[in-house]
Design a protein around this motif. Structure first.
Motif, mmCIF file in Angstrom:
data_model
loop_
_atom_site.group_PDB
_atom_site.id
_atom_site.type_symbol
_atom_site.label_atom_id
_atom_site.label_comp_id
_atom_site.label_asym_id
_atom_site.label_seq_id
_atom_site.Cartn_x
_atom_site.Cartn_y
_atom_site.Cartn_z
ATOM 1 N N TYR A 235 -9.908 6.630 -0.955
ATOM 2 C CA TYR A 235 -8.751 6.495 -0.071
ATOM 3 C C TYR A 235 -8.797 7.546 1.038
ATOM 4 C CZ TYR A 235 -6.635 3.471 -3.677
ATOM 5 O OH TYR A 235 -6.377 2.462 -4.572
ATOM 6 N N GLU A 236 -9.262 8.744 0.684
ATOM 7 C CA GLU A 236 -9.378 9.807 1.693
ATOM 8 C C GLU A 236 -10.485 9.492 2.696
ATOM 9 O OE1 GLU A 236 -7.592 12.452 2.188
ATOM 10 O OE2 GLU A 236 -6.371 12.556 0.375
ATOM 11 N N ASP A 258 -3.151 8.749 -5.075
ATOM 12 C CA ASP A 258 -1.971 8.816 -4.211
ATOM 13 C C ASP A 258 -1.856 7.504 -3.447
ATOM 14 O OD1 ASP A 258 0.006 9.302 -2.381
ATOM 15 O OD2 ASP A 258 -0.912 11.104 -1.531
ATOM 16 N N SER A 260 0.342 6.478 -1.525
ATOM 17 C CA SER A 260 0.866 6.550 -0.153
ATOM 18 C C SER A 260 -0.252 6.403 0.868
ATOM 19 C CB SER A 260 1.613 7.872 0.061
ATOM 20 O OG SER A 260 0.702 8.974 0.089
ATOM 21 N N LYS A 261 -1.490 6.744 0.454
ATOM 22 C CA LYS A 261 -2.634 6.586 1.369
ATOM 23 C C LYS A 261 -2.823 5.118 1.735
ATOM 24 C CE LYS A 261 -3.924 10.922 1.332
ATOM 25 N NZ LYS A 261 -3.840 11.764 2.555
ATOM 26 N N LYS A 265 -2.484 4.391 5.683
ATOM 27 C CA LYS A 265 -3.705 3.917 6.341
ATOM 28 C C LYS A 265 -3.799 2.391 6.393
ATOM 29 C CE LYS A 265 -6.930 7.748 5.485
ATOM 30 N NZ LYS A 265 -8.256 8.102 4.933
#
Length: 336
Positions: A235-236, A258, A260-261, A265
Motif C-alpha cells: 500500500y505504501e 492501514d 486508510s491508504k 490513494k
C-alpha cells in the motif's frame, strides 16, 4: 473417441502417498485416463513444476472437484486421443496445456480450450514451462491489474517462474519494471530479463527503493505472491489509483494493514486463483495468449527461463529444489 497409435491401459504417474515432504512423491501405476466430450488426451513429454504442486503435496491445496488427484498443472506432448466435439486438434499435434491436475504422468486428459500449439521452435521441456505462468501472469497483470504501456509494474519474487514471466511480458508491452529478489545473483538475472530496477529485499527496503525509482510516484501495478507484512508495504509502495494483485500468500494470509491508504490513494486490492476457474474462463485466456503472446514466444522476444530438468521418477528432487529457493526460473520434469 478417436485415437492414433495403440494407447496402453496403464501408465506411470507420480502420486502423493500421504501429505508431507518431497519423498512422499512416489511412482505409481495408474489407468490411462480417457477423454470425454470436449477433452483431449496428451501423451506427456514434459511437465512443469509449480509452487501449488508443493502446497498440494503438503495437503494444503486440494484439487478441485472432478480433477485428477495427481499433481501437475501444465504439460506438453502430442495429442494421443480425441473426445467427441473436438474440431481443431488432430492426433499427433504437438501441444502444451494448462491442466487442473495430473501432469506428473505419462498421459493426461485436459479440456481442449486449455490447449495451445507448441510455440515455434520450442522443445517439449521449454513448452511445459509456459502454460501455468503465462496464463497466470496474463490474467493477473494485464487483465485484472490492467497494466498499460508506460506504467510501472512492481513484481515480487522476480527470479521465480511467475516473476521471470512477468518481467519479460511487462517489458515487452512497454512497462517500466521493478522487481524484488533475495540475492545479487537473482537480481542480476532479473535485470538481464528486462527489469529496469532489481531490489535485493535482504539489503534494501523495497518501499523506499520503489519511490526512489519512480520519483516518488510509486508502482501502478503490484504483483504479489508473498502476503504477510508485504500487504501494508505494498500500500505504501503503490501509486495513486494503484492496483495490487494477490496471487499467493507465502508469508501468511493474515495481515495487519492501514486501510486508510486504500481510501487516500484510491487503491484496488484484488486477487485470484486459476485452478478452480471454469473451462470457458481458461479458454478465453488461452485465446488471448495465442493472439498476443505466442508471436513473442515464436521470435524468442520472451521465453521461459529454465532452471533444472529432472526425470519424472525424480519428482521429489524437483520439489526439493523448489523448496530450497535457489532456483531461477522454471523446474521441469522430463517424461519422455
Amino acid at each position: 473417441m478417436a485415437s492414433g497409435q495403440k494407447i496402453p491401459a496403464k501408465m506411470t504417474a507420480i502420486a502423493i502417498s500421504e501429505p508431507g515432504g518431497p519423498r512422499v512423491l512416489k511412482p505409481e501405476t495408474r489407468d490411462v485416463p480417457m477423454p470425454g466430450p470436449g477433452e483431449i488426451l496428451i501423451r506427456v513429454r514434459a511437465a512443469g513444476v509449480n509452487r501449488p504442486d508443493v502446497q498440494q503435496r503438503k495437503g494444503a491445496y486440494p484439487p478441485p472437484p472432478g480433477a485428477s488427484d495427481l499433481p501437475g498443472l501444465e504439460a506438453s506432448g502430442e495429442v494421443a486421443a480425441l473426445g467427441d466435439e473436438i474440431s481443431r486438434w488432430r492426433i499427433g499435434d504437438r501441444v502444451c496445456a494448462l491442466t487442473p491436475g495430473g501432469g506428473y504422468a505419462e498421459y493426461v486428459k485436459v479440456h481442449a480450450g486449455s490447449v495451445l500449439p507448441l510455440p515455434a521452435g520450442f522443445t517439449h521441456t521449454e513448452a511445459a514451462a509456459v502454460p501455468e505462468n503465462y496464463f497466470t501472469v496474463w490474467h493477473n497483470v494485464f487483465e485484472r491489474g490492467g497494466l498499460k504501456r508506460g506504467e510501472t509494474l512492481l513484481v515480487h519474487g522476480g527470479s521465480s517462474g511467475i516473476g521471470t514471466t512477468a518481467i519479460q511480458l511487462a517489458s515487452a508491452f512497454g512497462a517500466y519494471v521493478i522487481t524484488t529478489a533475495g540475492s545479487k545473483e537473482k537480481c542480476d538475472a532479473c535485470l538481464k530479463l528486462g527489469a529496469d530496477r532489481a531490489i535485493n529485499y535482504r539489503e534494501e527496503d523495497f518501499v523506499a527503493a520503489v519511490k526512489d525509482a519512480t520519483a516518488g510516484k510509486g508502482a501502478n501495478v503490484i504483483l504479489d505472491m508473498v502476503g504477510g507484512d508485504y500487504i501494508a508495504r505494498n500500500y505504501e509502495a503503490a501509486a495513486i489509483e494503484g492496483r495490487i494483485v494477490q496471487i499467493a500468500s507465502q508469508s501468511g494470509a493474515v495481515a495487519s494493514a492501514d486501510f486508510s491508504k486504500i481510501m487516500v490513494k484510491r487503491l484496488t486490492h484484488t486477487g485470484s486463483t486459476l485452478r478452480p476457474r471454469t473451462v470457458e474462463f481458461k479458454a478465453a485466456i488461452a485465446a488471448a495468449l495465442e493472439a498476443q503472446v505466442w508471436p513473442l514466444l515464436g521470435t524468442r522476444k520472451v521465453a521461459p527461463v529454465m532452471d533444472m530438468i529432472y526425470p519424472l521418477t525424480d519428482a521429489w528432487r524437483a520439489h526439493e529444489r523448489m523448496e530450497e529457493g535457489e532456483h531461477i526460473g522454471k523446474i521441469v520434469l522430463d517424461v519422455a
